[in-house]
Design a protein around this motif. Structure first.
Motif, PDB file in Angstrom:
ATOM      1  N   VAL A  43      53.084 -10.903  63.121  1.00  0.00           N
ATOM      2  CA  VAL A  43      52.137 -11.984  62.792  1.00  0.00           C
ATOM      3  C   VAL A  43      52.247 -13.161  63.753  1.00  0.00           C
ATOM      4  N   PRO A  44      53.471 -13.670  64.065  1.00  0.00           N
ATOM      5  CA  PRO A  44      53.546 -14.820  64.984  1.00  0.00           C
ATOM      6  C   PRO A  44      52.946 -14.536  66.360  1.00  0.00           C
ATOM      7  N   ILE A  45      53.239 -13.360  66.924  1.00  0.00           N
ATOM      8  CA  ILE A  45      52.727 -13.081  68.264  1.00  0.00           C
ATOM      9  C   ILE A  45      51.215 -12.902  68.255  1.00  0.00           C
ATOM     10  N   ASN A  50      58.914 -15.905  74.903  1.00  0.00           N
ATOM     11  CA  ASN A  50      58.244 -16.257  73.662  1.00  0.00           C
ATOM     12  C   ASN A  50      58.190 -15.073  72.703  1.00  0.00           C
ATOM     13  N   ASN A  51      58.367 -15.353  71.391  1.00  0.00           N
ATOM     14  CA  ASN A  51      58.322 -14.326  70.348  1.00  0.00           C
ATOM     15  C   ASN A  51      59.261 -13.170  70.674  1.00  0.00           C
ATOM     16  N   ALA A  52      60.501 -13.527  70.993  1.00  0.00           N
ATOM     17  CA  ALA A  52      61.465 -12.532  71.467  1.00  0.00           C
ATOM     18  C   ALA A  52      61.692 -11.415  70.447  1.00  0.00           C
ATOM     19  N   ILE A  53      61.717 -11.757  69.156  1.00  0.00           N
ATOM     20  CA  ILE A  53      62.010 -10.746  68.133  1.00  0.00           C
ATOM     21  C   ILE A  53      60.894  -9.717  68.064  1.00  0.00           C
ATOM     22  N   ALA A  54      59.642 -10.185  68.026  1.00  0.00           N
ATOM     23  CA  ALA A  54      58.505  -9.254  67.957  1.00  0.00           C
ATOM     24  C   ALA A  54      58.414  -8.405  69.217  1.00  0.00           C
ATOM     25  N   VAL A  55      58.617  -9.027  70.375  1.00  0.00           N
ATOM     26  CA  VAL A  55      58.553  -8.292  71.642  1.00  0.00           C
ATOM     27  C   VAL A  55      59.670  -7.242  71.706  1.00  0.00           C
ATOM     28  N   ALA A  56      60.866  -7.616  71.253  1.00  0.00           N
ATOM     29  CA  ALA A  56      61.990  -6.673  71.246  1.00  0.00           C
ATOM     30  C   ALA A  56      61.704  -5.490  70.328  1.00  0.00           C
ATOM     31  N   ILE A  61      58.713  -4.252  69.503  1.00  0.00           N
ATOM     32  CA  ILE A  61      57.705  -3.402  70.135  1.00  0.00           C
ATOM     33  C   ILE A  61      58.341  -2.552  71.231  1.00  0.00           C
ATOM     34  N   ALA A  62      59.191  -3.170  72.055  1.00  0.00           N
ATOM     35  CA  ALA A  62      59.861  -2.431  73.129  1.00  0.00           C
ATOM     36  C   ALA A  62      60.769  -1.341  72.567  1.00  0.00           C
ATOM     37  N   ALA A  63      61.450  -1.626  71.448  1.00  0.00           N
ATOM     38  CA  ALA A  63      62.318  -0.624  70.831  1.00  0.00           C
ATOM     39  C   ALA A  63      61.507   0.541  70.275  1.00  0.00           C
ATOM     40  N   ILE A  64      60.348   0.236  69.665  1.00  0.00           N
ATOM     41  CA  ILE A  64      59.497   1.292  69.111  1.00  0.00           C
ATOM     42  C   ILE A  64      58.949   2.177  70.229  1.00  0.00           C
ATOM     43  N   PHE A  65      58.691   1.609  71.401  1.00  0.00           N
ATOM     44  CA  PHE A  65      58.243   2.413  72.539  1.00  0.00           C
ATOM     45  C   PHE A  65      59.224   3.542  72.845  1.00  0.00           C
ATOM     46  N   ASN A  66      60.514   3.314  72.552  1.00  0.00           N
ATOM     47  CA  ASN A  66      61.532   4.320  72.852  1.00  0.00           C
ATOM     48  C   ASN A  66      61.428   5.558  71.982  1.00  0.00           C
ATOM     49  N   LEU A  67      60.550   5.527  70.961  1.00  0.00           N
ATOM     50  CA  LEU A  67      60.307   6.728  70.179  1.00  0.00           C
ATOM     51  C   LEU A  67      59.638   7.808  71.031  1.00  0.00           C
TER      52      LEU A  67
END
Length: 362
Positions: free
Chosen positions: A85-87, A233-239, A241-247
């Motif tokens: 939501v924040p991003i 910015n929005n480090a938690i949301a970006v992290a 998303i990047a982690a989910i990409f690893n699926l």
């Protein structure tokens, strides 16, 4: 062989072909239901260890353990959604306040800095962007169409969520439900083999999906630390998303790295390229590569090798083959499907030497 026998054979072959085509058409028509069942199956496999924990350690009854597990699952997905939501809100606000002239000046400045640093002629990217009618992107006609699409799809999403949760409840409540449903297709003498195969597949895939969740959680924590250190910015949301990409094996981390670097650039757009942007991008890239090395040589061998009991080379070849056959979707489902194939082969084709070799650890 008389003409009646030939005609009967032809009619039988045609009937089989028509039956197969009819079955494929039927499966195509109910593909949404199959997707619901698949998602519910994944949730049940991931939630099964927790249900057993609640029943054995905390003495919950079966129904209560399932309900608590589903509520925790819903809470987990809602928490993940709230991170976005924040991003999304920030990007919407930025689009609403966008100044095309200022953006053009920032891009032109960044273009000039990059060209000066690399000692090359000024890049033509900005000129190409300027020649493009960007205002068409902000055409107000897009807004009503987007709203209509959103409203039309919202009902389908609600139905899908309800269906997945409803199916998940019964799969978690009765762990034998899926097996008993599939046993109707097995011969009487093969039922024991089917049951052994289903039980083994369920145990292995349950551990695999829990391991997958553990891998994403570890990467999420490491990415968050990296991005917070460098003030993205929005480090938690970006992290996340990047982690989910690893699926997505192998190409997912590449997409995740590109995504992280792009957001790192947009977070510092307008600042000096040589003294601020380039060093920060370099450090973020080095940190990202170190995290990927940790994941590739520590997390994945320990988590996936033990969970599905396959050699890393087997997993690599399975992912490669499924990816070539079915694209990105094949990359995602390669390990579960390969594991299921190995277990089934062990039960029904154990007399072959290659099967014995591949399944000796199962």
């Amino acid at each position: 062989m008389n003409s009646k026998t030939i005609a009967y054979g032809i009619l039988r072959a045609v009937a089989i072909i028509v039956g197969i085509l009819g079955l494929l058409w039927f499966l195509y028509k109910i593909q949404s239901v199959l997707i619901y069942v698949a998602f519910a199956g994944v949730i049940s496999l991931m939630g099964r260890p927790f249900v057993l924990f609640l029943k054995r350690k905390l003495k919950f009854n079966n129904t209560l353990a399932v309900v608590v597990t589903l509520f925790i699952t819903i809470g987990l997905f809602l928490s993940i959604f709230m991170l976005f939501v924040p991003i999304i809100s920030e990007q919407g606000q930025l689009i609403g306040e966008i100044d095309i002239n200022k953006v053009g000046q920032d891009l032109d400045r960044l273009n000039q800095d990059v060209s000066d640093y690399l000692k090359v002629d000024k890049l033509n990217v900005v000129e190409l962007i300027k020649q493009t009618d960007l205002m068409q992107f902000f055409d107000l006609k897009i807004i009503p169409n987007a709203i209509n699409s959103f409203l039309s799809g919202f009902g389908a999403v609600l139905i899908g969520l309800f269906s997945v949760l409803f199916i998940s409840f019964f799969l978690l409540k009765d762990s034998q439900l899926l097996e008993n449903s599939l046993l109707v297709f097995a011969k009487k003498e093969d039922e024991n083999k089917f049951m052994r195969a289903f039980t083994k597949i369920k145990d292995l895939l349950s551990r695999y999906f829990v391991g997958l969740l553990l891998q994403v959680s570890i990467l999420f924590i490491l990415y968050t630390i990296l991005l917070l250190i460098f003030g993205v910015n929005n480090a938690i949301a970006v992290a996340l998303i990047a982690a989910i990409f690893n699926l997505i094996p192998y190409i997912g981390p590449l997409f995740g790295g590109i995504f992280v670097l792009i957001l790192a650039i947009t977070s510092n757009l307008g600042l000096d390229f040589q003294t601020i942007i380039l060093p920060k991008l370099t450090y973020i890239l080095i940190g990202y590569l170190i995290i990927q090395l940790i994941d590739n040589f520590l997390n994945q061998p320990l988590i996936f090798g033990n969970s599905v009991k396959s050699h890393p080379l087997e997993i690599f070849l399975a992912i490669l083959i499924f990816g070539l056959l079915f694209g990105i979707g094949g990359l995602i489902v390669a390990v579960p499907f390969y594991t299921a194939i190995k277990v089934i082969a062990k039960e029904f084709l154990s007399e072959y030497k290659i099967v014995k070799t591949l399944t000796k650890d199962l």
